[in-house]
Design a protein around this motif. Structure first.
Motif, short mmCIF file in Angstrom:
data_model
loop_
_atom_site.label_atom_id
_atom_site.label_comp_id
_atom_site.label_asym_id
_atom_site.label_seq_id
_atom_site.Cartn_x
_atom_site.Cartn_y
_atom_site.Cartn_z
N ALA A 1 -1.12 10.90 -7.25
CA ALA A 1 -1.99 10.60 -6.12
C ALA A 1 -1.23 9.98 -4.94
O ALA A 1 -1.82 9.71 -3.90
N GLY A 2 0.07 9.74 -5.11
CA GLY A 2 0.85 9.14 -4.02
C GLY A 2 0.45 7.72 -3.70
O GLY A 2 0.49 7.30 -2.55
N GLU A 3 0.05 6.97 -4.72
CA GLU A 3 -0.33 5.56 -4.53
C GLU A 3 0.54 4.67 -5.41
O GLU A 3 0.06 4.08 -6.38
N ASP B 1 0.83 -1.20 0.00
CA ASP B 1 0.00 0.00 0.00
C ASP B 1 0.87 1.25 0.00
O ASP B 1 2.09 1.17 -0.17
N ARG B 2 0.27 2.42 0.23
CA ARG B 2 1.01 3.67 0.10
C ARG B 2 2.10 3.82 1.15
O ARG B 2 2.99 4.65 1.02
N ASN B 3 2.03 3.04 2.25
CA ASN B 3 3.09 3.08 3.26
C ASN B 3 4.16 2.02 3.03
O ASN B 3 5.07 1.87 3.83
N GLY B 4 4.00 1.23 1.98
CA GLY B 4 4.97 0.19 1.70
C GLY B 4 4.69 -1.11 2.44
O GLY B 4 5.52 -2.02 2.42
N ASP B 5 3.54 -1.21 3.12
CA ASP B 5 3.21 -2.47 3.81
C ASP B 5 2.57 -3.46 2.85
O ASP B 5 1.82 -3.06 1.95
N PHE B 6 2.86 -4.74 3.09
CA PHE B 6 2.33 -5.78 2.22
C PHE B 6 0.81 -5.90 2.41
O PHE B 6 0.32 -6.00 3.53
N LEU C 1 -3.55 -8.81 -2.38
CA LEU C 1 -4.15 -8.48 -3.67
C LEU C 1 -5.02 -7.22 -3.64
O LEU C 1 -5.73 -6.94 -4.60
N ASP C 2 -4.94 -6.45 -2.56
CA ASP C 2 -5.83 -5.29 -2.41
C ASP C 2 -5.85 -4.36 -3.62
O ASP C 2 -6.91 -3.92 -4.05
N ASN C 3 -4.64 -4.07 -4.16
CA ASN C 3 -4.58 -3.14 -5.28
C ASN C 3 -5.30 -3.69 -6.50
O ASN C 3 -5.91 -2.93 -7.26
N PHE C 4 -5.21 -5.00 -6.68
CA PHE C 4 -5.88 -5.61 -7.83
C PHE C 4 -7.39 -5.66 -7.61
O PHE C 4 -8.17 -5.47 -8.54
N ALA D 1 1.80 0.58 -9.58
CA ALA D 1 2.56 -0.63 -9.93
C ALA D 1 1.62 -1.75 -10.37
O ALA D 1 1.91 -2.48 -11.32
N ALA D 2 0.48 -1.88 -9.68
CA ALA D 2 -0.47 -2.92 -10.05
C ALA D 2 -0.99 -2.69 -11.47
O ALA D 2 -1.12 -3.62 -12.26
#
Lengths: 321, 321
Positions: free
Chosen positions: A286-288, A71-76, A79-82, A293-294
């Motif tokens: 948007a800082g995402e 996510d935007r903080n770099g945490d795993f 599949l959320d982004n997808f 990347a997804a």
């Protein structure tokens, strides 16, 4: 003026450093000891390109793949982004638009290019006619964006129109139209720009292929009484099939990656965004980066079948040689 | 050019004689052929017009006074016939921060494109030579892998590459590729250009007769001698055509510039400035039209001046794929 001198100096220094690096490689390669000389020479020639590719394409591609699961903080986040991409209405619009682009642009650009190549084959002034349609290839997508925004320009019905297309509508007794604002047809007006750019490429390659068809075959077909259309379907198309595949492949890849046209004409607003543009928006505006990347990964997966198909063709060709 | 119509005339002559002696059936056929060819010519003319008029309209507009551009369509210039160079003077002059200041960005474009093209050509040719004539294990596999990299979308590489430039290649305060200079753009463009450069140049270099290279080897020449004394001179046509290609692509690029240039008048290319003017002041047609032409002029000159080599390069890569 001082400013320009500074810029010129940067270029000269850059070129000098590059020349020094190449010179050093050549020197080392030449002075290598006899044993293992061949290996060192091969390495010296290949290393700069391969290192750049590894650092600039292979490694980033792997890293982007990983980034798409964070996510935007770099945490795993798995599949959320997808999930976001395939459920949010605005993201779905992006995917839908990309599909429309990738079907229409290669199809229409190749057909119009092929038709034009056939129509002007051996006509008077063929070269000039070719140059006219080929010219948009040299114009940047940004420049093309300006050109076509001007064609689509809109003014209220009571005013004089400055956009050619709206003026034509007025001449035909219609109301002027907001070509770039009204979804969903605005996507098609953006696609028209890409077709305008790519048709020339298709035309030039296909025209060369048509000229490569042996005259005996054409003569034979004509003696058999084949009509122009029959000649085209049964002689021309099968003979230039290879070139046709190359043209469609190249345009498909270019279309999947298209970014500048959407960026400069609508910035992806009014439901016109495509994956490549959305990727830039998400990652850099948007800082995402995870979502960006997804999207990039999905783009890669869309291009992958084309890669595999082409690599196969290439391998076959190598075997023949 | 002049040989084409002559050739056609000769073909027509026997046809006419046939017609006179054999009567109606051929007559019918000829009429039908005439009709289809007339339809084809008409269609070709329509395509040529659609492909040319948008650019032509923009060119005319760029020479019209501001009030005229905004007041009515460019086709009215036939009647009002007022032309001015003011738009060009305005966009080129180094005014305040409000001014487009395009001359500065124009210089940036040249400063980015020239080294970017040279680096790609030299490194690409070196690698292409080894893939064509070097002797090492896994050559074909590696070559196909490099070819496939061509299709990794730039979008996938941008985020990690930017991080690499700004965070990894940094020792204390010293950046190997400093921000705010052209260096990052040169390297990024070189990386993205390499896969296609290697592929296209390899196709050409592999066709050079083996005897020439063998003879040099027997005389004791190493790879560096063979490369600079034999390969580079013989491959000049291919190098020229790919060089033109790369030049046009880099000149027309927007995406890479947006990510790596920082956006100021120090580094950013003209495409980026033009996109900005479009985004923030889309109504200022007098600046947009003139600005678009300033940005188009170099690629168009390159295109029309070197069209022959350009097309040849397209075919060398396109038809073999």
């Amino acid at each position: 003026m001082e400013d320009f001198a500074d810029k010129g100096l940067q270029v000269v220094v850059g070129l000098a450093i590059f020349a020094a690096i190449i010179g050093l490689i050549m020197l080392v390669v030449d002075r290598a000891p006899k044993s293992g000389r061949e290996k060192l020479q091969v390495a010296g020639f290949l290393a700069p390109a391969l290192i750049l590719l590894a650092v600039g394409l292979v490694f980033p591609a792997l890293q982007t793949s990983y980034l798409s699961f964070t996510d935007r903080n770099g945490d795993f986040v798995g599949l959320d982004n997808f999930v976001w991409m395939f459920t949010q209405p605005e993201a779905l619009v992006t995917l839908r638009n990309t599909l429309i682009w990738v079907v229409l642009v290669p199809l229409l650009a190749s057909s119009i290019g092929l038709a034009y190549a056939v129509f002007i084959d051996r006509a008077r002034g063929e070269k000039a006619l070719k140059a006219l349609v080929f010219m948009p290839m040299a114009i940047s997508f940004v420049g093309a964006g300006v050109i076509w925004r001007f064609v689509y320009a809109y003014k209220g019905a009571e005013q004089d129109q400055i956009g050619l297309l709206n003026q034509i509508l007025v001449w035909l007794g219609q109301e002027p139209k907001q070509f770039l604002l009204d979804a969903p047809e605005n996507t098609f007006f953006l696609i028209a720009v890409m077709i305008w750019i790519q048709t020339g490429f298709a035309m030039v390659v296909l025209s060369a292929a048509i000229k490569g068809i042996p005259t005996e075959i054409v003569e034979a077909a004509r003696l058999d009484g084949a009509s122009a259309w029959q000649q085209f379907r049964n002689v021309t198309i099968p003979t230039i099939r290879g070139s046709l595949i190359v043209v469609i492949t190249t345009i498909t890849i270019g279309t999947l990656k298209v970014f500048d046209i959407v960026r400069t004409m609508t910035a992806g607003q009014y439901e016109t965004s495509v994956v490549a543009n959305e990727m830039y928006t998400q990652a850099f505006r948007a800082g995402e980066p995870g979502r960006g990347a997804a999207l990039a990964l999905v783009l890669f997966l869309m291009v992958l079948p084309v890669v595999v198909y082409n690599a196969r063709l290439l391998r076959k060709q190598k075997e023949i040689r | 050019m002049s040989t084409v119509p002559l050739h056609n005339d000769k073909e027509l002559l026997p046809d006419v004689k046939d017609d006179a002696t054999t009567g109606t059936p051929t007559m019918q056929k000829r009429v039908r052929q005439r009709l289809t060819s007339r339809g084809a010519t008409a269609a070709a003319i329509i395509i040529a017009v659609i492909w040319t008029v948008p650019t032509f309209g923009l060119l005319i507009s760029s020479f019209r006074p501001e009030d005229n551009i905004k007041g009515n369509g460019w086709w009215n210039a036939i009647i009002d016939r007022q032309f001015t160079l003011e738009n060009y003077a305005d966009v080129l002059s180094p005014g305040g921060s409000q001014s487009p200041n395009l001359l500065s960005y124009f210089v940036n474009s040249l400063a980015i494109v020239i080294p970017g093209t040279v680096f790609t050509l030299v490194l690409g040719a070196m690698a292409a030579y080894m893939f064509a004539w070097g002797r090492f294990r896994g050559k074909d596999g590696l070559f196909i892998f490099v070819f496939a990299l061509q299709i990794v979308p730039l979008q996938m590489a941008l985020i990690p590459l930017l991080q690499l430039f700004t965070q990894v290649l940094k020792f204390g305060d010293f950046q190997v590729l400093p921000s705010g200079t052209y260096a990052q753009l040169w390297v990024a463009h070189t990386i993205f250009g390499l896969p296609l450069a290697i592929f296209l140049l390899h196709n050409f270099i592999a066709e050079i007769p083996g005897e020439v290279i063998e003879a040099a080897r027997v005389d004791g020449a190493g790879h560096s001698t063979i490369f600079w004394r034999i390969i580079v001179p013989l491959a000049t046509p291919a190098l020229a055509s790919f060089g033109i290609f790369q030049f046009l692509w880099l000149w027309n690029d927007l995406l890479v510039a947006l990510v790596f240039s920082g956006g100021g008048a120090d580094v950013a290319p003209i495409t980026q400035r033009l996109a900005e003017i479009q985004g923030s002041r889309g109504g200022e047609w007098q600046r947009l039209t003139a600005g678009a032409f300033v940005s188009i002029i170099v690629p168009l000159a390159v295109f029309f001046g070197l069209q022959r080599y350009f097309v040849r390069g397209l075919l060398a890569g396109g038809l073999k794929g």
